[in-house]
Design an enzyme around this catalytic site. Sequence first.
Site, PDB file in Angstrom:
ATOM      1  N   ASP A  22       4.229   2.638  21.851  1.00  0.00           N
ATOM      2  CA  ASP A  22       4.635   2.308  23.219  1.00  0.00           C
ATOM      3  C   ASP A  22       3.749   3.088  24.180  1.00  0.00           C
ATOM      4  O   ASP A  22       3.171   4.120  23.815  1.00  0.00           O
ATOM      5  CB  ASP A  22       6.098   2.655  23.464  1.00  0.00           C
ATOM      6  CG  ASP A  22       6.568   2.221  24.856  1.00  0.00           C
ATOM      7  OD1 ASP A  22       6.501   1.014  25.149  1.00  0.00           O
ATOM      8  OD2 ASP A  22       6.983   3.081  25.649  1.00  0.00           O
ATOM      9  N   SER A  23       3.672   2.609  25.411  1.00  0.00           N
ATOM     10  CA  SER A  23       2.890   3.319  26.418  1.00  0.00           C
ATOM     11  C   SER A  23       3.526   4.660  26.774  1.00  0.00           C
ATOM     12  O   SER A  23       2.851   5.536  27.322  1.00  0.00           O
ATOM     13  CB  SER A  23       2.747   2.465  27.679  1.00  0.00           C
ATOM     14  OG  SER A  23       4.026   2.156  28.216  1.00  0.00           O
ATOM     15  N   HIS A  59      12.234   0.387  28.494  1.00  0.00           N
ATOM     16  CA  HIS A  59      12.822   1.457  29.305  1.00  0.00           C
ATOM     17  C   HIS A  59      14.189   1.066  29.868  1.00  0.00           C
ATOM     18  O   HIS A  59      15.033   1.922  30.130  1.00  0.00           O
ATOM     19  CB  HIS A  59      11.926   1.795  30.503  1.00  0.00           C
ATOM     20  CG  HIS A  59      10.742   2.640  30.171  1.00  0.00           C
ATOM     21  ND1 HIS A  59       9.679   2.161  29.453  1.00  0.00           N
ATOM     22  CD2 HIS A  59      10.449   3.932  30.476  1.00  0.00           C
ATOM     23  CE1 HIS A  59       8.764   3.120  29.331  1.00  0.00           C
ATOM     24  NE2 HIS A  59       9.219   4.208  29.936  1.00  0.00           N
ATOM     25  N   GLU A  84      11.667   7.217  33.937  1.00  0.00           N
ATOM     26  CA  GLU A  84      10.824   8.301  33.448  1.00  0.00           C
ATOM     27  C   GLU A  84      10.951   9.572  34.287  1.00  0.00           C
ATOM     28  O   GLU A  84      10.578  10.647  33.840  1.00  0.00           O
ATOM     29  CB  GLU A  84       9.370   7.840  33.370  1.00  0.00           C
ATOM     30  CG  GLU A  84       9.167   6.712  32.367  1.00  0.00           C
ATOM     31  CD  GLU A  84       7.868   6.824  31.611  1.00  0.00           C
ATOM     32  OE1 GLU A  84       6.954   7.511  32.109  1.00  0.00           O
ATOM     33  OE2 GLU A  84       7.773   6.224  30.530  1.00  0.00           O
ATOM     34  N   CYS A 141       6.563  -2.306  23.011  1.00  0.00           N
ATOM     35  CA  CYS A 141       6.214  -2.267  24.427  1.00  0.00           C
ATOM     36  C   CYS A 141       5.971  -3.697  24.873  1.00  0.00           C
ATOM     37  O   CYS A 141       5.120  -4.387  24.299  1.00  0.00           O
ATOM     38  CB  CYS A 141       4.954  -1.429  24.623  1.00  0.00           C
ATOM     39  SG  CYS A 141       4.255  -1.440  26.282  1.00  0.00           S
ATOM     40  N   CYS A 143      11.805  -4.945  29.080  1.00  0.00           N
ATOM     41  CA  CYS A 143      11.080  -3.672  29.061  1.00  0.00           C
ATOM     42  C   CYS A 143      11.946  -2.689  28.303  1.00  0.00           C
ATOM     43  O   CYS A 143      13.161  -2.619  28.542  1.00  0.00           O
ATOM     44  CB  CYS A 143      10.799  -3.159  30.478  1.00  0.00           C
ATOM     45  SG  CYS A 143      10.054  -1.500  30.514  1.00  0.00           S
TER      46      CYS A 143
END
Length: 273
Positions: free
Chosen positions: A10-11, A194, A158, A73, A192
Amino acid sequence: MQKGPIGVFDSGYGGLTVLKEVVRQLPEYDYLYLGDNARAPYGTRSFETVYHYTLECVNHLFNMGCSLIVLACNTASAKALRSIQQNDLPKRGDDKRVLGVIRPTAEIIGKYTRSKEVGILGTAGTVASKSYPIEIQKFYPEVNVYQEACPMWVPLVENDEYDSAGADYFVKQHIDRLLNNSKEIDTIVLGCTHYPLLSAKILKQLPANIKLLSQGEIVAHSLADYLNRHPEIEEKCSKEGSRRFLTTDSTEIFDTHASRFFGKPVKSELLVL
């Protein structure tokens, strides 16, 4: 035969929400997670840049013994996966495999929607790629897909603001925009990895009849099925139950954030690209 872990890329941190579910369903395998935190986020970057970054990280995982890698991702799956599968893997000649998270979601979405009206919440890059509408059309041509880019959501997560009052504004803003496309939407995909950390706030903004789908469980089921259907790949995956974490940025920062995504304490190692 030399065996190795299943790679998960993942990024940043989001892929840990997928790995968490994969480990829950398939605990016997070894997993090597790589977060490219030094160059995150990927969502606003060009197709060429995402492809370059993703391929570089994939090759690192291959060199560390992985025969199978999951791009956990959505942006990498949307902007890099096809090129890697069609152009780069055939050149290797070593039977390595790379899977994504968009196709498994597209394959099952029709089982959830009754109205045939589906919403996608994703990064600007994933939405711009139109990967979800394209893939869903292949399996369910009768389903209408509406997309909404949510550029503030990843920074909120984040920066540990996903549970703050300020996050409510941006969640409501994008949910309202998505639902304004169609009153018949009955299924929404968190496009996504996240976004599951925002699930509680998202659900507060949704009518009770709308299903909210996260990708962890979907991808875990798909991976289990893939390994069952491809014994020649499965036998290359080591089974010691180990979990190893790599980051391209500060390990201290990664460990602090990653534990929230993964649900358990994480101890990472630095990978210098």
